[in-house]
Scaffold this motif. Structure first.
Motif, PDB file in Angstrom:
ATOM      1  N   GLU A  61       0.766  -1.213   0.014  1.00  0.00           N
ATOM      2  CA  GLU A  61      -0.035   0.036  -0.015  1.00  0.00           C
ATOM      3  C   GLU A  61       0.810   1.350   0.197  1.00  0.00           C
ATOM      4  OE1 GLU A  61      -3.313   2.348  -0.250  1.00  0.00           O
ATOM      5  OE2 GLU A  61      -3.092   0.275  -0.500  1.00  0.00           O
ATOM      6  N   ASP A  62       1.922   1.312   0.800  1.00  0.00           N
ATOM      7  CA  ASP A  62       2.668   2.592   0.725  1.00  0.00           C
ATOM      8  C   ASP A  62       3.412   2.853  -0.651  1.00  0.00           C
ATOM      9  OD1 ASP A  62       4.007   4.589   2.269  1.00  0.00           O
ATOM     10  OD2 ASP A  62       5.834   3.584   1.601  1.00  0.00           O
ATOM     11  N   TRP A  64       2.151   1.716  -3.523  1.00  0.00           N
ATOM     12  CA  TRP A  64       1.026   2.292  -4.348  1.00  0.00           C
ATOM     13  C   TRP A  64       0.807   3.695  -4.233  1.00  0.00           C
ATOM     14  CZ3 TRP A  64      -3.557   4.803  -4.812  1.00  0.00           C
ATOM     15  CH2 TRP A  64      -4.376   4.415  -6.001  1.00  0.00           C
ATOM     16  N   GLN A  65       0.869   4.376  -2.853  1.00  0.00           N
ATOM     17  CA  GLN A  65       0.816   5.487  -2.703  1.00  0.00           C
ATOM     18  C   GLN A  65       1.788   6.293  -3.206  1.00  0.00           C
ATOM     19  OE1 GLN A  65      -2.088   6.868  -1.119  1.00  0.00           O
ATOM     20  NE2 GLN A  65      -2.916   5.017  -0.871  1.00  0.00           N
ATOM     21  N   ASP A  87       1.881  -3.517  -9.230  1.00  0.00           N
ATOM     22  CA  ASP A  87       0.972  -3.983  -7.894  1.00  0.00           C
ATOM     23  C   ASP A  87       0.715  -5.439  -7.799  1.00  0.00           C
ATOM     24  OD1 ASP A  87      -0.847  -2.848  -5.575  1.00  0.00           O
ATOM     25  OD2 ASP A  87      -2.153  -3.998  -6.797  1.00  0.00           O
ATOM     26  N   SER A 265      -4.871  -3.598  -5.843  1.00  0.00           N
ATOM     27  CA  SER A 265      -5.049  -2.586  -4.692  1.00  0.00           C
ATOM     28  C   SER A 265      -6.285  -1.883  -5.354  1.00  0.00           C
ATOM     29  CB  SER A 265      -3.838  -1.899  -4.370  1.00  0.00           C
ATOM     30  OG  SER A 265      -2.974  -2.707  -3.713  1.00  0.00           O
ATOM     31  N   GLU A 266      -6.051  -1.194  -6.198  1.00  0.00           N
ATOM     32  CA  GLU A 266      -7.212  -0.110  -6.571  1.00  0.00           C
ATOM     33  C   GLU A 266      -8.462  -0.759  -7.095  1.00  0.00           C
ATOM     34  OE1 GLU A 266      -8.170   3.971  -7.245  1.00  0.00           O
ATOM     35  OE2 GLU A 266      -7.362   2.832  -5.846  1.00  0.00           O
ATOM     36  N   ARG A 269     -10.638  -1.609  -4.094  1.00  0.00           N
ATOM     37  CA  ARG A 269     -11.463  -0.424  -3.746  1.00  0.00           C
ATOM     38  C   ARG A 269     -12.409  -0.032  -4.707  1.00  0.00           C
ATOM     39  NH1 ARG A 269      -5.856   0.780  -1.697  1.00  0.00           N
ATOM     40  NH2 ARG A 269      -5.213   1.649  -3.548  1.00  0.00           N
TER      41      ARG A 269
END
Length: 381
Positions: A61-62, A64-65, A87, A265-266, A269
Motif C-alpha cells: 500500500e505504501d 502504491w501511494q 502492484d 489494490s485499486e 477498492r
C-alpha cells in the motif's frame, strides 16, 4: 527482504510481462500494458524501478501511494498501467511469502468458482452464428460480441437494423439459457445509443458495454435512462476517482481492468465502492495469464463480482495463446463456463520463464487499428 530488480518482457500477441526479483529469491509477476503503447509503459515501469529497488516488497500500500501520488502530475493510462503491473507482482510476492493465494490476503474467498465469458467477434456479421455456437459447444454460458464496425455519428436505418439483426442472430443461435453481452467500443454517439439500445431490449442482453466514449461519461445518465438494457463501462477508467461519477449515473456493471486501473489494490477498492451503488463488477481482461489470474483473485474475494472476461483461444492470440505461458495450463482452464478457484500461493499461477525469454526476443509492437468512415474521417475502433 528487498527488491533487487524489475524486468519487463514484451510478449506476443500484444502484452507486456513484468518480473520483480528479491534478495531472498521470491519472484513476483505482473502485467503492465497499454495495448499499442508497450514501450511507453515499459519506460514508466523503469522509472518506477528507480524508487522501488532496495525497498521492502511487502509494503504494497505504501508503494502504491508513493507511485501514484508521489509526483505532481498523476494518473492517466500509462502511469496507472505501470503501477497496476507492479502492484500485481507485489501481491504475488506477498502471497508466496505467506504461502497463501492473494484472495486469502484480501479477506478470503466468497465463491468456489468464477463465471467467465468468451468473445465471438461481430465487427462483421460473417460466421457470427458459428462462432457463438462453437463457444456454447465448449461449455460457455455467456458470450460477448461486437455489434458493428465503424459508424457515422447518425447512421442510416439500414445500419441500425444491421446491428439489431446481428444480435438477433446470436440470440437465436444460443437460445435463452446463454447470456449475450454486446460491446460497442464507444462507437455509438449519444443520439445513436438512444436510438439503438431500446431496439435491443427484446433480446435481453446481459449488458451493453461502452455504448458511448468514456469522455462522455457525464452523459451516461441519459443513456441509462433511455433503456432497460443494463449499461456497462469502465475499461478506460483508471481510478476510483474516475469511477465515482460513473457509479452515480445509473450504470449496472463496471469493468475496471486489473492491468490499467491501478492493479489489485485499486480495483479491490473500486469494487467495494461499486457495492454501495448496487453495481456489479465484471473486470475487463482481453490480456494474458497474469492479468487474468490477478482479476480472478479479486473476483474470488469480491461479493459483487458478476463475470470475468478472458482471452483463452481468442483469435488474435493464435500461435501465442494465454495458456502457452503457463507451466500448468489447467489452473486457468474453464469448465462449463467457470474457472474453479485455485489455491496456489500468490497469483496462483507459474509462468514458464523459458517461453517468456524465448518469445520476448522477437515480439512485435502491436498498434491500434485506424478506422475511417466512408467520408474519410476518423472512426472509433
Amino acid at each position: 527482504m528487498k527488491i533487487t530488480a524489475l524486468r519487463t518482457y514484451p510478449v506476443p500477441p500484444r502484452w507486456l510481462f513484468l518480473r520483480i526479483d528479491t534478495d531472498e529469491g521470491v519472484t513476483g509477476w505482473g502485467e503492465p500494458i497499454v495495448e499499442g503503447r508497450l514501450r511507453t509503459v515499459a519506460a514508466a515501469v523503469a522509472e518506477c524501478a528507480e524508487y522501488l529497488v532496495g525497498k521492502d516488497p511487502l509494503r504494497i500500500e505504501d508503494h502504491w501511494q508513493v507511485l501514484t501520488k508521489g509526483t505532481f502530475y498523476r494518473g492517466g493510462p500509462v502511469l496507472s498501467s505501470a503501477v497496476a503491473g507492479i502492484d500485481q507482482a507485489l501481491w504475488d510476492i506477498a502471497g508466496k511469502v505467506h504461502g497463501v493465494p492473494v484472495h486469502v490476503l484480501l479477506g478470503g474467498p466468497v465463491r468456489e468458482r468464477a463465471r467467465v465469458y468468451s468473445w465471438i467477434g461481430g465487427d462483421e456479421p460473417n460466421h457470427l452464428a458459428e462462432a457463438a455456437q462453437a463457444r456454447v459447444d465448449e461449455g460457455m454460458t455467456a458470450v460477448k460480441m461486437n455489434a458493428s464496425a465503424q459508424l457515422r455519428l447518425l447512421d442510416t436505418p439500414a445500419q441500425v437494423r444491421a446491428i439489431v439483426e446481428r444480435v438477433e442472430t446470436v440470440r437465436e443461435t444460443v437460445g435463452p439459457d446463454v447470456d449475450v453481452a454486446i460491446d460497442f467500443h464507444g462507437r455509438l454517439s449519444l443520439a445513436m445509443s438512444r436510438r439503438v439500445l431500446p431496439l435491443l431490449e427484446p433480446y435481453l442482453p446481459m449488458f451493453v458495454e461502452e455504448p458511448i466514449l468514456p469522455e462522455l461519461s457525464h452523459r451516461l445518465r441519459e443513456v441509462a435512462a433511455s433503456t432497460s438494457v443494463p449499461i456497462a463501462t469502465g475499461e478506460r477508467l483508471y481510478s476510483r476517482w474516475d469511477f465515482r461519477p460513473v457509479l452515480e449515473s445509473g450504470v449496472s456493471v463496471i469493468q475496471p481492468d486489473l492491468s490499467h486501473a491501478g492493479g489489485i489494490s485499486e480495483v479491490r477498492r473500486i469494487a467495494a465502492m461499486a457495492e454501495v451503488y448496487d453495481v456489479a463488477v465484471a473486470p475487463h481482461c482481453p490480456l494474458g495469464p497474469i492479468a487474468l489470474a490477478a482479476s480472478l483473485q479479486v473476483g474470488f474475494a469480491t461479493p459483487n463480482y458478476l463475470i470475468q472476461e478472458q482471452s483463452i483461444g481468442l483469435h488474435y492470440g493464435e500461435g501465442h495463446d494465454l495458456l502457452d505461458y503457463l507451466v500448468d495450463r489447467s489452473v486457468l482452464t474453464h469448465k462449463n463456463g467457470f474457472i474453479d478457484r485455485f489455491d496456489g500461493p500468490g497469483l496462483g499461477i507459474e509462468i514458464d520463464e523459458r517461453v517468456v525469454e524465448r518469445v520476448s526476443r522477437y515480439a512485435d509492437e502491436w498498434r491500434t487499428p485506424i478506422w475511417r468512415r466512408d467520408d474519410g474521417s476518423l472512426a472509433e475502433w
